[in-house]
Design an enzyme around this catalytic site. Structure first.
Site, PDB file in Angstrom:
ATOM      1  N   VAL A  56       0.859  -1.185   0.000  1.00  0.00           N
ATOM      2  CA  VAL A  56       0.000   0.000   0.000  1.00  0.00           C
ATOM      3  C   VAL A  56       0.896   1.235   0.000  1.00  0.00           C
ATOM      4  O   VAL A  56       1.844   1.309   0.783  1.00  0.00           O
ATOM      5  CB  VAL A  56      -0.887   0.030   1.270  1.00  0.00           C
ATOM      6  CG1 VAL A  56      -1.830   1.219   1.228  1.00  0.00           C
ATOM      7  CG2 VAL A  56      -1.663  -1.270   1.426  1.00  0.00           C
ATOM      8  N   VAL A  82       4.242  -1.527   3.515  1.00  0.00           N
ATOM      9  CA  VAL A  82       4.139  -0.103   3.207  1.00  0.00           C
ATOM     10  C   VAL A  82       5.110   0.253   2.084  1.00  0.00           C
ATOM     11  O   VAL A  82       6.321   0.022   2.192  1.00  0.00           O
ATOM     12  CB  VAL A  82       4.435   0.740   4.463  1.00  0.00           C
ATOM     13  CG1 VAL A  82       4.323   2.225   4.134  1.00  0.00           C
ATOM     14  CG2 VAL A  82       3.474   0.358   5.581  1.00  0.00           C
ATOM     15  N   LYS A  83       4.557   0.799   1.005  1.00  0.00           N
ATOM     16  CA  LYS A  83       5.393   1.235  -0.113  1.00  0.00           C
ATOM     17  C   LYS A  83       5.929   2.626   0.194  1.00  0.00           C
ATOM     18  O   LYS A  83       5.166   3.536   0.531  1.00  0.00           O
ATOM     19  CB  LYS A  83       4.557   1.306  -1.384  1.00  0.00           C
ATOM     20  CG  LYS A  83       4.828   0.189  -2.356  1.00  0.00           C
ATOM     21  CD  LYS A  83       4.035   0.424  -3.634  1.00  0.00           C
ATOM     22  CE  LYS A  83       4.498  -0.490  -4.726  1.00  0.00           C
ATOM     23  NZ  LYS A  83       3.712  -0.263  -5.959  1.00  0.00           N
ATOM     24  N   VAL A  84       7.237   2.770   0.074  1.00  0.00           N
ATOM     25  CA  VAL A  84       7.903   4.031   0.393  1.00  0.00           C
ATOM     26  C   VAL A  84       8.711   4.456  -0.835  1.00  0.00           C
ATOM     27  O   VAL A  84       9.406   3.620  -1.427  1.00  0.00           O
ATOM     28  CB  VAL A  84       8.837   3.833   1.624  1.00  0.00           C
ATOM     29  CG1 VAL A  84       9.637   5.073   1.906  1.00  0.00           C
ATOM     30  CG2 VAL A  84       8.028   3.404   2.835  1.00  0.00           C
TER      31      VAL A  84
END
Ligand code: G3P
Length: 214
Positions: A56, A82-84
Site C-alpha cells: 500500500v 508499506v510502499k515508500v
C-alpha cells in the site's frame, strides 16, 4: 518464485487466488484510482482474499509523514507492506519502520545504487520498474540482474520485486535471473497461460476423439 498481482481490481485478484497463483498484491495510487474505490475500503477487501503481502502506497514527502501513513495502513490488515518512495526521506522512514517490524517496499527504483541504499536501510522489498526503463530506451532487466548480483554478493535479505512488468517475457527473464517476485498486471498474468499451439492441439484431440465414437 512468487507471483504478485499488480492491481487493485478485486475481481482480477480473486481469479488469480482461485488458481492458487497469487502470492501477494501490489498497489499504487494510480491503481487505486482505477479501482474507483477509496484506498482503505479496497485494501481491506483485498486483505479478505489474499493471505500474502499487500503493498500500500502513501503520498507523504517527509519521513514523519510516511511513518504516520505506515502506522495507519498497518492497522488495516496484518499482511500490509508499506510502499515508500526511493528518496532520502523515504529511506529514513524505512530504517525506522524496519526497527518496528513494519514491512516496507521501496518503490520507484531505477538504478542499482538506489537498490543498494534501500537494502542497507533495511527494506523488506525493493521494486525496480523495468517497463518504465524500457520505455526510455534503457534496459530494465539489466537493472534487475545488477541488483540481484549485488544482493547475492552481500547476502542482503531484501527481496527483489520486479515491477512495471509489461509482458510475459519480463516474467520469464525475471525467473531466469532468480528474482524473488514478479508483480504483474492481470492481463500479463492471463497472457502467460496462452499458446496458440496448445489451443490448436486441444481442438485437434477433441476432433480425433469424436471420430473414435461409433
Ligand atoms: O505498481 C508499480 C508498477 O508496477 C507500475 O507499473 O505499468 O505503471 O509502469 P507501470
Amino acid at each position: 518464485m512468487k507471483f504478485f498481482i499488480d492491481t487493485a481490481d478485486v475481481e482480477a485478484i480473486k481469479k488469480a487466488v482461485e488458481l492458487g497463483m497469487c502470492d501477494g498484491v501490489t498497489t499504487n495510487p494510480t491503481l487505486i484510482m482505477k479501482s474507483g474505490k477509496d484506498q482503505k475500503s479496497v485494501i481491506r477487501e483485498i486483505a479478505k482474499i489474499v493471505k500474502g503481502p499487500i503493498s500500500v502506497e502513501g503520498i507523504a514527502d517527509d519521513a514523519p509523514g510516511m511513518i504516520k501513513e505506515a502506522e495507519e495502513f498497518s492497522k488495516w490488515a496484518p499482511n500490509i507492506v508499506v510502499k515508500v518512495p526511493m528518496t532520502k526521506e523515504g529511506l529514513k522512514a524505512v530504517r525506522y519502520l524496519s526497527s518496528k517490524e513494519i514491512q516496507t517496499n521501496v518503490t520507484l527504483v531505477f538504478s542499482a545504487s538506489q537498490a543498494l541504499l534501500a537494502a542497507k536501510a533495511g527494506a523488506t522489498y525493493v521494486s525496480p520498474f523495468v517497463g518504465r526503463l524500457d520505455d526510455i530506451s534503457e534496459n530494465g532487466m539489466k537493472l534487475v540482474a545488477d541488483i540481484l548480483e549485488i544482493f547475492c554478493a552481500y547476502d542482503f535479505k531484501t527481496e527483489v520485486i520486479v515491477a512495471s512488468i509489461r509482458h510475459p517475457l519480463h516474467v520469464v527473464d525475471s525467473a531466469r535471473m532468480g528474482a524473488h517476485i514478479a508483480t504483474m498486471p492481470a492481463d500479463v498474468f492471463e497472457k502467460m497461460f496462452r499458446h496458440p499451439l496448445t489451443d490448436k492441439g486441444i481442438a485437434q484431440f477433441k476432433d480425433d476423439y469424436a471420430k473414435t465414437k461409433k
